[in-house]
Design an enzyme around this catalytic site. Structure first.
Site, PDB file in Angstrom:
ATOM      1  N   ARG A 108      -8.342   3.379  -4.700  1.00 35.64           N
ATOM      2  CA  ARG A 108      -8.897   2.071  -4.321  1.00 35.64           C
ATOM      3  C   ARG A 108      -9.140   2.013  -2.815  1.00 35.64           C
ATOM      4  O   ARG A 108      -8.247   2.346  -2.033  1.00 35.64           O
ATOM      5  CB  ARG A 108      -7.935   0.954  -4.716  1.00 35.64           C
ATOM      6  N   ASP A 113      -4.118   7.370  -4.905  1.00 34.84           N
ATOM      7  CA  ASP A 113      -4.789   6.365  -5.740  1.00 34.84           C
ATOM      8  C   ASP A 113      -6.267   6.402  -5.365  1.00 34.84           C
ATOM      9  O   ASP A 113      -6.682   7.241  -4.555  1.00 34.84           O
ATOM     10  CB  ASP A 113      -4.179   4.982  -5.518  1.00 34.84           C
ATOM     11  N   SER A 171      -3.355  -0.778  -3.266  1.00 33.40           N
ATOM     12  CA  SER A 171      -3.571   0.457  -4.040  1.00 33.40           C
ATOM     13  C   SER A 171      -3.917   0.087  -5.458  1.00 33.40           C
ATOM     14  O   SER A 171      -3.446  -0.919  -5.983  1.00 33.40           O
ATOM     15  CB  SER A 171      -2.306   1.306  -4.068  1.00 33.40           C
ATOM     16  N   THR A 220      -3.364   2.032   0.632  1.00 33.25           N
ATOM     17  CA  THR A 220      -3.330   3.270  -0.138  1.00 33.25           C
ATOM     18  C   THR A 220      -1.942   3.654  -0.558  1.00 33.25           C
ATOM     19  O   THR A 220      -0.957   3.225   0.053  1.00 33.25           O
ATOM     20  CB  THR A 220      -3.881   4.371   0.811  1.00 33.25           C
ATOM     21  N   ASP A 231       1.749  -2.395  -5.050  1.00 30.66           N
ATOM     22  CA  ASP A 231       1.041  -2.666  -3.801  1.00 30.66           C
ATOM     23  C   ASP A 231      -0.359  -3.190  -4.096  1.00 30.66           C
ATOM     24  O   ASP A 231      -1.091  -2.593  -4.874  1.00 30.66           O
ATOM     25  CB  ASP A 231       0.978  -1.376  -2.969  1.00 30.66           C
ATOM     26  N   SER A 236       0.130   2.037   2.393  1.00 29.78           N
ATOM     27  CA  SER A 236       0.775   0.738   2.212  1.00 29.78           C
ATOM     28  C   SER A 236       1.712   0.751   1.011  1.00 29.78           C
ATOM     29  O   SER A 236       2.644  -0.038   0.930  1.00 29.78           O
ATOM     30  CB  SER A 236      -0.273  -0.359   2.064  1.00 29.78           C
ATOM     31  N   GLY A 239      -4.984   4.829   5.973  1.00 31.76           N
ATOM     32  CA  GLY A 239      -5.310   4.184   7.235  1.00 31.76           C
ATOM     33  C   GLY A 239      -6.767   3.760   7.227  1.00 31.76           C
ATOM     34  O   GLY A 239      -7.290   3.332   6.224  1.00 31.76           O
ATOM     35  N   LYS A 277      -9.592  10.231  -1.919  1.00 31.44           N
ATOM     36  CA  LYS A 277      -8.743  10.255  -0.732  1.00 31.44           C
ATOM     37  C   LYS A 277      -8.132  11.617  -0.472  1.00 31.44           C
ATOM     38  O   LYS A 277      -7.415  11.785   0.516  1.00 31.44           O
ATOM     39  CB  LYS A 277      -7.626   9.225  -0.877  1.00 31.44           C
TER      40      LYS A 277
END
Lengths: 217, 277
Positions: free
Chosen positions: B62, B60, B212, B44, B209, B172, B90, B76
């Site tokens: 995903r 984001d 994400s 994320t 990343d 991340s 997480g 999220k």
């Protein structure tokens, strides 16, 4: 065998750190750096405040696992405010240090946190106590702790004088912290100082660009 | 302590019943060949910024299950209270359930005390719960909200560490997002500047990343209310479906039609009065 207070052995966010407290004529200076790291590799916060006020004239600084240290100081804050209501007077600095010591000692298998407690009370005036990882409680005129403290033992031993003035003491603390932050990778950021006297507790911040410079900088 | 809880808090200490159960199951099923399924993680990028009039949170959309995108439009940014929202990174289940539990408990508190909860209360409850579980609940949260003491943004780690900051990124993709925030943040930003900054930070996470991606959601919280913009910015790589996957009526020819009415007789009728006294 208790784990060393080194950043890589603490799970989660650690305050691999430099903290100190020094007694002067009429008060104490307690200080810390402002870096919090994860695994000794990533600085998760460069402006964290490790100085926690547990009562009006008593401050603690934390070292070790940030989560554990915050949980312990929260509990200590609660116990001390309750104690001060029961006793109808502000708690003694030794009482605050004892509360932290009990928590660290009784839960030594689960916790990875050490503290320096400093403050002023009516009975004994300015005092400095250190509570180590395993729960040892010792009173000293000045004390240093955290991973960065290893680099400044020589400096503080040579430069400390008993009965300093407030300005001398602040300069001593600032220099010591700056030297440690310069050599320890998990200490850095800004310097947080709190000067505690009978009248008040004053928070002073020395930003990165105003840190004292030494010969190699 | 006058805090009513929706679910019973455990008596004391940690509750590791499920970890023990998982270990036993792994041993019993398949002699080491079967592994417990990996939890769905939200690899994320989440970020938050305190601006002049409040807080802007971004995320984001995903959700990944190892290397497959499990959800392209996952939400999220979770509701905690009318004035408090929380971004979670997480383990997806942990962030969902933790924020749900927190939200329920704060609603009960609000009803009991006729007050909107303060952000620091939400943070304290989260800290207590996550510390008690010793890091086993993989919830990395960014809590943002506005109460009468002002606008606040807190990071809460899975071990129970809390930090109040003016801007923050987690997940991340946090390294990429943090770079944008460090460069662009100023105290007392205007609303548009803040929204652009958070959006760019999330976008950097999406680009750099693998965990994400997809769209950017934003949530703006002020004294006056909340503006939940979902999505704020759509993924520029979203393609149009080339073929039609719906069949027109008449595609399958009808050969024969037979209608048979089914007689239904009322056999028994019972009326149960609900006691609403």
């Amino acid at each position: 065998e208790h784990p060393k207070m080194s950043a890589s052995q603490v799970k989660g966010v650690s305050t691999g750190t430099t903290i100190l407290a020094v007694r002067f004529r009429g008060g104490v200076v307690i200080g810390s750096d402002s870096r919090a790291s994860i695994g000794g590799e990533y600085v998760s916060s460069r402006v964290i405040n490790k100085l926690v006020q547990v009562h009006d004239r008593i401050f603690c600084c934390m070292a070790g696992s940030l989560a554990d240290a915050q949980a312990v100081t929260k509990m200590a804050k609660f116990q001390l405010s309750f104690l001060s209501i029961q006793m109808e007077s502000p708690p003694l600095v030794k009482a605050a240090a004892s509360v932290l010591k009990e928590l660290c000692y009784r839960n030594k298998d689960e916790l990875q946190a050490g503290f320096i407690t400093a403050g002023w009370d009516k009975k004994k005036g300015p005092q400095v106590y250190t509570v180590s990882l395993g729960g040892m409680l010792v009173s000293q005129p000045f004390t240093i702790a955290g991973s960065g403290s290893t680099f400044i033992y020589g400096y503080v031993d040579a430069k400390y004088k008993p009965d300093m003035s407030r300005e001398e003491c602040m300069q001593f603390a600032t220099n010591a912290l700056a030297l440690a932050m310069g050599r320890d990778n998990v200490s850095g950021g800004v310097i947080h100082l709190v000067v505690i006297t009978e009248d008040k507790a004053e928070h002073v911040i020395v930003p990165g660009n105003k840190l004292p410079k030494f010969h190699d900088e | 302590m006058a805090l009513s809880n929706v679910l019973e808090l455990p008596a004391s200490g940690f509750n590791f019943e499920n970890s023990a159960r998982n270990a036993v199951l792994e041993d019993v099923l398949g002699d080491g060949k079967t592994k417990t399924p990996k939890p769905m993680k939200t690899g994320t990028t989440i970020a938050g910024v305190v601006y002049k009039d409040g807080v802007v949170l971004g995320a984001d959309t995903r959700a990944t299950s190892s290397e497959v995108v499990a959800d392209k439009m996952c939400a999220k940014i979770h509701y905690i209270a009318p004035n408090i929202y929380c971004c979670g990174a997480g383990t997806a289940a942990d962030t969902e359930k933790t924020t749900d539990l927190l939200s329920s408990n704060l609603t009960i508190f609000s009803m009991n005390s006729s007050r909107n909860p303060r952000v620091i209360m939400a943070v304290s409850i989260l800290q207590d719960m996550l510390f008690r579980y010793h890091g086993q609940i993989g919830a990395f949260l960014i809590l943002g909200g506005v109460d009468f003491t002002g606008s606040h943004l807190y990071s809460v780690g899975p071990y129970g560490s809390v930090n109040e900051v003016p801007y923050l990124a987690m997940g991340s993709g946090d390294h990429a997002a943090m770079g944008i925030l460090e460069d662009g943040f100023k105290p007392r930003l205007e609303l548009d500047e803040a929204k652009t900054l958070v959006c760019s930070a999330i976008h950097a996470g999406i680009m750099s990343d693998l965990g994400s991606g997809s769209n950017v959601d934003l949530c703006v919280i002020t004294r006056q209310g909340v503006d939940y913009i979902r999505p704020y910015q759509e993924s520029e790589f979203k393609d149009q479906r080339q073929g039609r996957y719906k069949y027109k009526p008449g595609t399958t020819p009808i050969l024969r039609e037979n209608v048979e009415p089914v007689e239904v007789e009322v056999m028994q009728e019972t009326v149960q009065k609900m006691d609403t006294a």
